[in-house]
Design a protein around this motif. Sequence first.
Motif, PDB file in Angstrom:
ATOM      1  N   THR A   1      73.864  18.226  52.905  1.00  0.00           N
ATOM      2  CA  THR A   1      73.593  18.084  51.324  1.00  0.00           C
ATOM      3  C   THR A   1      72.359  17.301  51.102  1.00  0.00           C
ATOM      4  N   ILE A   2      72.396  15.892  50.836  1.00  0.00           N
ATOM      5  CA  ILE A   2      70.984  15.308  50.484  1.00  0.00           C
ATOM      6  C   ILE A   2      70.045  15.366  51.657  1.00  0.00           C
ATOM      7  N   ALA A   3      70.608  15.280  52.602  1.00  0.00           N
ATOM      8  CA  ALA A   3      69.598  15.259  54.175  1.00  0.00           C
ATOM      9  C   ALA A   3      68.636  16.256  54.063  1.00  0.00           C
ATOM     10  N   MET A   4      68.980  17.473  53.561  1.00  0.00           N
ATOM     11  CA  MET A   4      67.839  18.469  53.619  1.00  0.00           C
ATOM     12  C   MET A   4      67.459  18.872  52.342  1.00  0.00           C
ATOM     13  N   LEU A   5      67.417  17.953  51.203  1.00  0.00           N
ATOM     14  CA  LEU A   5      66.921  18.343  50.132  1.00  0.00           C
ATOM     15  C   LEU A   5      65.788  17.200  49.766  1.00  0.00           C
ATOM     16  N   ARG A   6      64.738  17.756  48.952  1.00  0.00           N
ATOM     17  CA  ARG A   6      63.630  16.955  48.411  1.00  0.00           C
ATOM     18  C   ARG A   6      64.236  16.010  47.402  1.00  0.00           C
ATOM     19  N   GLU A   7      63.687  14.683  47.037  1.00  0.00           N
ATOM     20  CA  GLU A   7      64.015  13.814  45.940  1.00  0.00           C
ATOM     21  C   GLU A   7      63.796  14.782  44.776  1.00  0.00           C
ATOM     22  N   ALA A   8      62.946  15.396  44.406  1.00  0.00           N
ATOM     23  CA  ALA A   8      62.818  16.028  43.166  1.00  0.00           C
ATOM     24  C   ALA A   8      63.852  16.935  42.697  1.00  0.00           C
ATOM     25  N   PHE A   9      64.673  17.592  43.952  1.00  0.00           N
ATOM     26  CA  PHE A   9      65.685  18.540  43.691  1.00  0.00           C
ATOM     27  C   PHE A   9      67.000  17.554  43.212  1.00  0.00           C
ATOM     28  N   LEU A  10      67.078  16.561  43.657  1.00  0.00           N
ATOM     29  CA  LEU A  10      68.196  15.505  43.517  1.00  0.00           C
ATOM     30  C   LEU A  10      67.956  15.206  41.885  1.00  0.00           C
ATOM     31  N   TYR A  11      66.667  14.808  41.582  1.00  0.00           N
ATOM     32  CA  TYR A  11      66.344  14.541  40.189  1.00  0.00           C
ATOM     33  C   TYR A  11      66.810  15.581  39.103  1.00  0.00           C
ATOM     34  N   TRP A  12      66.366  16.600  39.535  1.00  0.00           N
ATOM     35  CA  TRP A  12      66.737  17.873  38.514  1.00  0.00           C
ATOM     36  C   TRP A  12      68.436  17.809  38.349  1.00  0.00           C
ATOM     37  N   ARG A  13      69.063  17.791  39.611  1.00  0.00           N
ATOM     38  CA  ARG A  13      70.514  17.771  39.438  1.00  0.00           C
ATOM     39  C   ARG A  13      71.108  16.639  38.609  1.00  0.00           C
ATOM     40  N   ILE A  14      70.554  15.374  38.906  1.00  0.00           N
ATOM     41  CA  ILE A  14      71.120  14.453  38.196  1.00  0.00           C
ATOM     42  C   ILE A  14      70.861  14.583  36.817  1.00  0.00           C
ATOM     43  N   ALA A  15      69.426  14.936  36.388  1.00  0.00           N
ATOM     44  CA  ALA A  15      69.138  14.769  34.950  1.00  0.00           C
ATOM     45  C   ALA A  15      69.585  16.035  34.504  1.00  0.00           C
ATOM     46  N   LYS A  16      69.827  17.034  34.680  1.00  0.00           N
ATOM     47  CA  LYS A  16      70.275  18.069  34.098  1.00  0.00           C
ATOM     48  C   LYS A  16      71.872  18.563  34.113  1.00  0.00           C
ATOM     49  N   GLY A  17      72.372  17.956  35.271  1.00  0.00           N
ATOM     50  CA  GLY A  17      73.785  18.226  35.487  1.00  0.00           C
ATOM     51  C   GLY A  17      74.116  19.688  35.796  1.00  0.00           C
ATOM     52  N   ALA A  18      75.643  19.760  35.405  1.00  0.00           N
ATOM     53  CA  ALA A  18      75.990  21.145  35.433  1.00  0.00           C
ATOM     54  C   ALA A  18      75.709  21.992  34.162  1.00  0.00           C
ATOM     55  N   PRO A  19      75.362  21.523  33.151  1.00  0.00           N
ATOM     56  CA  PRO A  19      74.879  22.410  32.077  1.00  0.00           C
ATOM     57  C   PRO A  19      73.415  23.038  32.415  1.00  0.00           C
ATOM     58  N   GLY A  20      72.536  22.251  33.191  1.00  0.00           N
ATOM     59  CA  GLY A  20      71.370  22.779  33.577  1.00  0.00           C
ATOM     60  C   GLY A  20      71.294  23.713  34.838  1.00  0.00           C
ATOM     61  N   MET A  21      72.490  23.904  35.458  1.00  0.00           N
ATOM     62  CA  MET A  21      72.473  24.499  36.608  1.00  0.00           C
ATOM     63  C   MET A  21      72.220  26.375  36.321  1.00  0.00           C
ATOM     64  N   PRO A  22      71.682  26.963  37.275  1.00  0.00           N
ATOM     65  CA  PRO A  22      71.419  28.268  36.996  1.00  0.00           C
ATOM     66  C   PRO A  22      72.703  29.002  37.243  1.00  0.00           C
ATOM     67  N   GLU A  23      72.777  30.306  36.578  1.00  0.00           N
ATOM     68  CA  GLU A  23      74.117  30.973  36.897  1.00  0.00           C
ATOM     69  C   GLU A  23      74.861  31.031  38.257  1.00  0.00           C
ATOM     70  N   GLU A  24      73.832  31.313  39.193  1.00  0.00           N
ATOM     71  CA  GLU A  24      74.414  31.499  40.544  1.00  0.00           C
ATOM     72  C   GLU A  24      75.113  30.163  40.930  1.00  0.00           C
ATOM     73  N   GLY A  25      74.640  29.138  40.370  1.00  0.00           N
ATOM     74  CA  GLY A  25      75.396  27.640  40.909  1.00  0.00           C
ATOM     75  C   GLY A  25      76.981  27.544  40.164  1.00  0.00           C
ATOM     76  N   GLY A  26      77.190  28.474  39.295  1.00  0.00           N
ATOM     77  CA  GLY A  26      78.305  28.429  38.606  1.00  0.00           C
ATOM     78  C   GLY A  26      78.594  26.865  37.910  1.00  0.00           C
ATOM     79  N   PRO A  27      77.698  26.890  36.643  1.00  0.00           N
ATOM     80  CA  PRO A  27      77.721  25.733  35.884  1.00  0.00           C
ATOM     81  C   PRO A  27      79.167  25.254  35.279  1.00  0.00           C
ATOM     82  N   TRP A  28      79.837  26.429  35.167  1.00  0.00           N
ATOM     83  CA  TRP A  28      81.213  25.994  34.521  1.00  0.00           C
ATOM     84  C   TRP A  28      82.095  25.302  35.614  1.00  0.00           C
TER      85      TRP A  28
END
Lengths: 269, 666
Positions: free
Chosen positions: A205-232
């Motif tokens: 998980t976080i060990a292979m990701l950049r901090e900006a990726f985490l920032y995106w996931r935290i800031a935008k959460g599920a509603p900001g996830m693209p379709e392929e990530g299954g926001p619902w």
Amino acid sequence: MNWWVLIAFVAAMLVLRWRRVGILTWVAAWLVGLYLVLNYVFVVPVPVSVIKIYMGIVSLSLFAFVLTDSQRMTEFWQPIQAFVVEPRYRPLLALVALAIPALVAFRIYADMTATPQAPFFARTVHPAPPDSIIVHDSELALGTADNPYRDLETSNPEEFKERLEKGRAVYYLNCFYCHGDLMAGAGMYAHALNPIPTNFQDPGTIAMLREAFLYWRIAKGAPGMPEEGGPWQSAMPAWESFLTEEEMWNVILFLYDFTGYQPRAVELH
Amino acid sequence: MSRKPPVLPILLGVLAMVAVIVASFKFLTTFDDKMAFKSPVRSEASVEAAETPRSQALRESSELAAAKELEKPYEEAEYRAVPRIGSRVAIWIVAQLHLLFAAFVLAVPIFALIIEFIGYRTGDERYDKLAYEFTKLLSASFSFTATLGAGLTFMLIILYPKFTNYLMSVFSPTFLPYVLLFFAEAGFLYSYYYGWGKFSPRVHLFLGLMLNVVGTALMFIANAWLTFMSTPAGIAESGALISTWDAITNYTWMPINIHRIIANVAFGGSIAAAYAAFQFLQAKTDEERAHYDWMGYMGNFVAICGLLPLPFAGYWLASEIYAFSQTMGLTMMGGAFSWLFIIQAILIGNLFLFANWYLWLGMGRIKGAERYRSFIWPMLVVITICFAIWATPRSILSTTEEVQAMGGSSHPMLGYLGVMSAKNTAVNILILTTFLSFVLYRRSGKIPTVSWAKQANFVQFLIFAGAATTVIGYGIAGYFVDAKTRIGFSVPQVGSVLAALVLVTLIDVFLLRNAETAETNWGKIRPISQYLLIMLAVTFTWLMGLMGYVRAGLRQHWHVFGVIRDTSVDAFTPSLGFATKVVSFTVLVFFLLIGFIFYLTGLTNKKSYQAIKDLTPRDVPGEPQVTPGLSAASSGATAMNAASGMPAGASGYSAAGHDSNPTLKT
């Protein structure tokens, strides 16, 4: 793991080896044994798709094992040929002839009476982020952005420590209910969620990701996830509504510090 | 005795047919005229004289439309559609077919030249004939490549005019050199093929070298165009050109160049091996079987040589894509395209398994190979485990119940096999094991005569063990370090494997010099081995198609990533199922076409029509004239000549002083 099933499998294979059974029995034992191991050794069941991949690979390898040696191949076919040709096996052959359509019929019956399941969706756990996001009116290019406080780790360790403490506070006030006190995705609300929250201790998980990726996931959460990530399928809130930018960067520092992982660095050409 | 054709009845028949057509036409028009509407009020003349308001309006409106057509301004079309399948699928299929043929045409001269050079250096004519046999496949393939390339260019101009125009504006300085190089490629290729045995060996080798140089240069230019689309450079944010050179040398240009050269060799070797297998299975005589068995072995050898370093080139390419854009990197390895890498893992696992299996079957034709048979099953176990690890997905395809049981899409235990550390370890051990198979195959039937043989064997064992320990050690350590360090671990892993490959080969060269060599019964191999060669070729082709789709599809809704947006109706990523169907269809078409080329090439080995006519009934083809007691091994170079279709003495090399024993050596 159910060690007893594994031990029983190994013991059965050793007995077969000791009895010097024919190659056909040996191959059949491997196939049946591995199928049982994959189905019953793991406490958390192995998905059918993986079992199919493994069984396919093992079948191919066993096929190669038999066909590489002409003597082995003859030994393999002899019992099958005898079973089909010799009169003494006719009653059994008749049984097999009846069993094949019976099995097909049973399979159809089982499929028709199976409990209906929700349609399958291949959810992508780490979907690709957009090129940039806007958080609190400021734009951030995710491809090149880095944690603005990461440099403090070397340039100003005292301030870095303070930020870690602030991040800790943010985590235990907001995140730990779902992600757990050990960050293993086992918080008190986790069992009510499906899929369960991300386990940050997992090296995938976080060990292979950049901090900006985490920032995106935290800031935008599920509603900001693209379709392929299954926001619902995710209960992650869009934390930009509750936290400042600084608080989100601080909590990211804390996530890495607590788990002992280092974020993936921005690579330059 | 031939009969004269009946001219008069034929002429009468033709005349009668024409008369019937004319009469039918006359009858129909008369009938139609009589049945036409006639106004009960006005006579025809009055209708012509007095125009009704309706007909006047119709006339004026058509005149207005015609006038508007004349004033219509010129507008450049952005896209044009192909009915039913759409532009994207049409371009996709043609581009992929062109690339598959181009890969083959670029690859064959590389190893044909190397084999010819070996023949030249050793004076062994069999190598020269083998190189000629490979080159025979080139002539028709080159025409197919050029035709498909022209088709692709036309389709790009017709279907994507605006985008093609943009690409041409960026790369305009590269087109003239490309055309000139293509012309030179045709010249060198045909003079290399038709000049076999007609020039001095050195001149001929030079022609082959130039063919390779020009071919590689052509590929480098074309690679600049396609890599620019994925990882653009040398342009402003608006897309305006700043530097053509920077546009050429973009992030992925050199990684793709290297990756394609290696992959082409692997692919070309496998297709050539499939051709040999195709001929082997049709062979009527032991001599033909011996020849095509050897050719298949050499083709497979070339394919494996290409396959072993290929994953390393792939890593470099992937890391450059990640470095260019995190979004693209994640789309590839963790996003929409990551599922295709599971299919890729299964296909590559199959390649390794089939390649090893073929070598193990090949040991059966070598006397003295029995002592290595006991090594086969442990190697098979290692390959199976590595294959399974490599094919284990990190995010697993699972039902809702399974996701619930796992608490996510990753299995708590098997998930550890889905990460980079496990994958790197598995592929490196696969490579080592395949190399070990090859070393054992080479050793079969050979007994070293040097005094230090035992020590050399021990050192080789230590090298293998050291490399395996390094790979596994770093693989385990990778679970406990950060991502950057973990990626860095792939360097010592790859390095140790490459070092093992080089060192063991070097020791082998000196160890097996003057070794006692047992007989190899070429042609005495089980037919299943030939089907394996064909399966290898199909798997290679399928893999190329899939990975080509990943590389191009990563751009998603961009023509030029981040710069020129795709605004056509196809600006979406197709489902993986659809993509695999298109790729499979393309592979099928490719094999139909290459099968036709195999057939055409095979014609050169057949007797002429006149020769068949002149044969006595006893000599009818298909009735092999095998002299009793003449084994495959005893037919010799004559058989090779006959099987390769090469004219006697065409090689131009002297065979004097060289092994004239017809039994081929490994």
